[in-house]
Write a protein that holds these residues in place. Structure first.
Motif, mmCIF file in Angstrom:
data_model
loop_
_atom_site.group_PDB
_atom_site.id
_atom_site.type_symbol
_atom_site.label_atom_id
_atom_site.label_comp_id
_atom_site.label_asym_id
_atom_site.label_seq_id
_atom_site.Cartn_x
_atom_site.Cartn_y
_atom_site.Cartn_z
ATOM 1 N N THR A 1 0.925 -1.204 0.078
ATOM 2 C CA THR A 1 0.047 -0.019 0.029
ATOM 3 C C THR A 1 0.839 1.148 0.107
ATOM 4 O O THR A 1 2.035 1.461 0.682
ATOM 5 C CB THR A 1 -1.089 -0.017 1.324
ATOM 6 O OG1 THR A 1 -0.179 -0.401 2.422
ATOM 7 C CG2 THR A 1 -2.054 -1.022 1.152
ATOM 8 N N ASP A 2 0.625 2.339 -0.705
ATOM 9 C CA ASP A 2 1.294 3.565 -0.692
ATOM 10 C C ASP A 2 2.624 3.364 -1.219
ATOM 11 O O ASP A 2 3.618 3.761 -0.569
ATOM 12 C CB ASP A 2 0.987 4.417 0.636
ATOM 13 C CG ASP A 2 -0.311 4.685 0.729
ATOM 14 O OD1 ASP A 2 -0.822 5.013 -0.090
ATOM 15 O OD2 ASP A 2 -0.620 4.506 2.038
ATOM 16 N N LEU A 3 2.812 2.509 -2.182
ATOM 17 C CA LEU A 3 4.184 2.063 -2.566
ATOM 18 C C LEU A 3 4.740 3.467 -3.265
ATOM 19 O O LEU A 3 4.302 3.946 -3.850
ATOM 20 C CB LEU A 3 3.999 0.996 -3.826
ATOM 21 C CG LEU A 3 3.688 -0.215 -3.119
ATOM 22 C CD1 LEU A 3 3.553 -1.475 -4.303
ATOM 23 C CD2 LEU A 3 4.779 -0.806 -2.041
ATOM 24 N N ASP A 4 6.130 3.817 -2.858
ATOM 25 C CA ASP A 4 7.007 4.893 -3.208
ATOM 26 C C ASP A 4 8.003 4.415 -4.193
ATOM 27 O O ASP A 4 8.797 3.847 -4.003
ATOM 28 C CB ASP A 4 7.557 5.560 -1.964
ATOM 29 C CG ASP A 4 8.268 6.713 -2.449
ATOM 30 O OD1 ASP A 4 8.775 6.823 -3.691
ATOM 31 O OD2 ASP A 4 8.531 7.708 -1.411
ATOM 32 N N ASP A 5 7.448 4.879 -5.628
ATOM 33 C CA ASP A 5 8.223 4.470 -6.816
ATOM 34 C C ASP A 5 9.649 4.616 -6.479
ATOM 35 O O ASP A 5 10.747 3.980 -6.677
ATOM 36 C CB ASP A 5 7.791 4.993 -8.086
ATOM 37 C CG ASP A 5 8.465 4.463 -9.100
ATOM 38 O OD1 ASP A 5 8.433 3.024 -9.432
ATOM 39 O OD2 ASP A 5 9.014 5.369 -9.872
ATOM 40 N N GLU A 6 10.111 5.903 -6.193
ATOM 41 C CA GLU A 6 11.616 6.347 -6.003
ATOM 42 C C GLU A 6 12.219 5.641 -4.894
ATOM 43 O O GLU A 6 13.343 5.264 -5.099
ATOM 44 C CB GLU A 6 11.536 7.740 -5.624
ATOM 45 C CG GLU A 6 12.968 8.389 -5.483
ATOM 46 C CD GLU A 6 12.772 9.934 -5.238
ATOM 47 O OE1 GLU A 6 13.578 10.468 -4.456
ATOM 48 O OE2 GLU A 6 11.953 10.513 -6.121
ATOM 49 N N ARG A 7 11.658 5.244 -3.725
ATOM 50 C CA ARG A 7 12.364 4.454 -2.659
ATOM 51 C C ARG A 7 12.292 2.916 -3.088
ATOM 52 O O ARG A 7 13.347 2.339 -2.493
ATOM 53 C CB ARG A 7 11.448 4.379 -1.349
ATOM 54 C CG ARG A 7 11.406 5.833 -0.793
ATOM 55 C CD ARG A 7 10.570 5.880 0.221
ATOM 56 N NE ARG A 7 11.491 5.408 1.610
ATOM 57 C CZ ARG A 7 11.110 5.593 2.833
ATOM 58 N NH1 ARG A 7 9.988 6.175 3.159
ATOM 59 N NH2 ARG A 7 11.941 5.221 3.399
ATOM 60 N N ALA B 1 20.831 -2.713 -3.499
ATOM 61 C CA ALA B 1 21.170 -3.943 -3.592
ATOM 62 C C ALA B 1 22.258 -4.354 -4.617
ATOM 63 O O ALA B 1 22.865 -5.337 -4.474
ATOM 64 C CB ALA B 1 19.838 -4.808 -3.859
ATOM 65 N N GLY B 2 22.559 -3.534 -5.340
ATOM 66 C CA GLY B 2 23.801 -3.538 -6.302
ATOM 67 C C GLY B 2 23.191 -3.574 -7.802
ATOM 68 O O GLY B 2 23.877 -4.100 -8.592
ATOM 69 N N TYR B 3 21.898 -3.468 -8.109
ATOM 70 C CA TYR B 3 21.431 -3.844 -9.272
ATOM 71 C C TYR B 3 20.665 -2.634 -10.121
ATOM 72 O O TYR B 3 20.463 -1.612 -9.260
ATOM 73 C CB TYR B 3 20.350 -4.925 -9.340
ATOM 74 C CG TYR B 3 20.924 -6.300 -8.741
ATOM 75 C CD1 TYR B 3 21.859 -7.052 -9.312
ATOM 76 C CD2 TYR B 3 20.821 -6.303 -7.344
ATOM 77 C CE1 TYR B 3 22.464 -8.137 -8.704
ATOM 78 C CE2 TYR B 3 21.613 -7.181 -6.387
ATOM 79 C CZ TYR B 3 22.424 -8.350 -7.501
ATOM 80 O OH TYR B 3 23.174 -9.455 -6.375
ATOM 81 N N GLY B 4 20.587 -2.776 -11.453
ATOM 82 C CA GLY B 4 19.907 -1.499 -11.963
ATOM 83 C C GLY B 4 18.641 -1.967 -12.550
ATOM 84 O O GLY B 4 17.821 -3.190 -12.491
ATOM 85 N N ILE B 5 17.837 -1.022 -13.075
ATOM 86 C CA ILE B 5 16.262 -1.012 -13.258
ATOM 87 C C ILE B 5 16.455 -0.849 -15.094
ATOM 88 O O ILE B 5 16.817 0.378 -15.312
ATOM 89 C CB ILE B 5 15.582 -0.259 -12.571
ATOM 90 C CG1 ILE B 5 15.610 -0.370 -11.112
ATOM 91 C CG2 ILE B 5 14.068 -0.437 -13.041
ATOM 92 C CD1 ILE B 5 14.854 0.444 -10.241
ATOM 93 N N ALA B 6 15.816 -1.741 -15.706
ATOM 94 C CA ALA B 6 15.639 -1.379 -17.195
ATOM 95 C C ALA B 6 14.340 -0.977 -17.577
ATOM 96 O O ALA B 6 14.541 0.046 -18.563
ATOM 97 C CB ALA B 6 15.762 -2.874 -17.807
ATOM 98 N N ASP B 7 13.385 -1.235 -16.821
ATOM 99 C CA ASP B 7 11.993 -0.574 -17.290
ATOM 100 C C ASP B 7 11.140 -0.843 -16.120
ATOM 101 O O ASP B 7 11.604 -1.730 -15.127
ATOM 102 C CB ASP B 7 11.563 -1.260 -18.316
ATOM 103 C CG ASP B 7 10.449 -0.637 -18.847
ATOM 104 O OD1 ASP B 7 9.327 -1.506 -19.208
ATOM 105 O OD2 ASP B 7 10.074 0.376 -18.954
ATOM 106 N N SER B 8 10.224 -0.102 -15.993
ATOM 107 C CA SER B 8 9.030 -0.143 -14.776
ATOM 108 C C SER B 8 7.785 -0.296 -15.316
ATOM 109 O O SER B 8 7.369 0.540 -16.359
ATOM 110 C CB SER B 8 9.195 0.754 -13.598
ATOM 111 O OG SER B 8 9.078 2.096 -14.214
ATOM 112 N N ILE B 9 7.051 -1.090 -14.705
ATOM 113 C CA ILE B 9 5.769 -1.062 -15.386
ATOM 114 C C ILE B 9 4.596 -0.952 -13.998
ATOM 115 O O ILE B 9 4.886 -1.942 -13.059
ATOM 116 C CB ILE B 9 4.914 -2.299 -15.931
ATOM 117 C CG1 ILE B 9 6.026 -2.642 -17.081
ATOM 118 C CG2 ILE B 9 3.711 -2.388 -16.500
ATOM 119 C CD1 ILE B 9 6.276 -4.088 -17.607
ATOM 120 N N ALA B 10 3.843 0.253 -13.656
ATOM 121 C CA ALA B 10 2.875 0.243 -12.661
ATOM 122 C C ALA B 10 1.540 -0.146 -12.924
ATOM 123 O O ALA B 10 0.990 0.206 -14.114
ATOM 124 C CB ALA B 10 2.627 1.623 -12.218
ATOM 125 N N ALA B 11 1.216 -1.239 -12.253
ATOM 126 C CA ALA B 11 -0.290 -1.908 -12.437
ATOM 127 C C ALA B 11 -1.245 -1.469 -11.465
ATOM 128 O O ALA B 11 -0.765 -0.961 -10.431
ATOM 129 C CB ALA B 11 -0.110 -3.352 -12.526
#
Length: 71
Positions: free
Chosen positions: A47-53, A61-71
């Protein structure tokens, strides 16, 4: 309940998946983090998920983000 999905770069083993799961689970509002190693993605529920956080937790954690999808 909210849901966000991120395609993670650099994840190659179960240890990677566990690290991501642990970091993301510590973000306030997260009730569950499901890591799919084969798809190289993490789906976050809560609930109330903070995309930036959430993005910061994946990077922490040491990884990257290729893409994001909010559903």
């Amino acid at each position: 309940m909210d849901q966000k999905q991120y395609d993670v770069t650099g994840m190659s083993c179960e240890h990677c998946a566990a690290s991501i799961r642990e970091e993301v689970s510590e973000v306030p509002g997260v009730s569950e983090a499901v890591v799919d190693l084969a798809a190289k993605s993490v789906t976050v529920y809560g609930t109330d998920l903070d995309d930036e956080r959430l993005r910061a937790a994946i990077v922490e954690a040491g990884y990257g983000i290729a893409d994001s999808i909010a559903a």
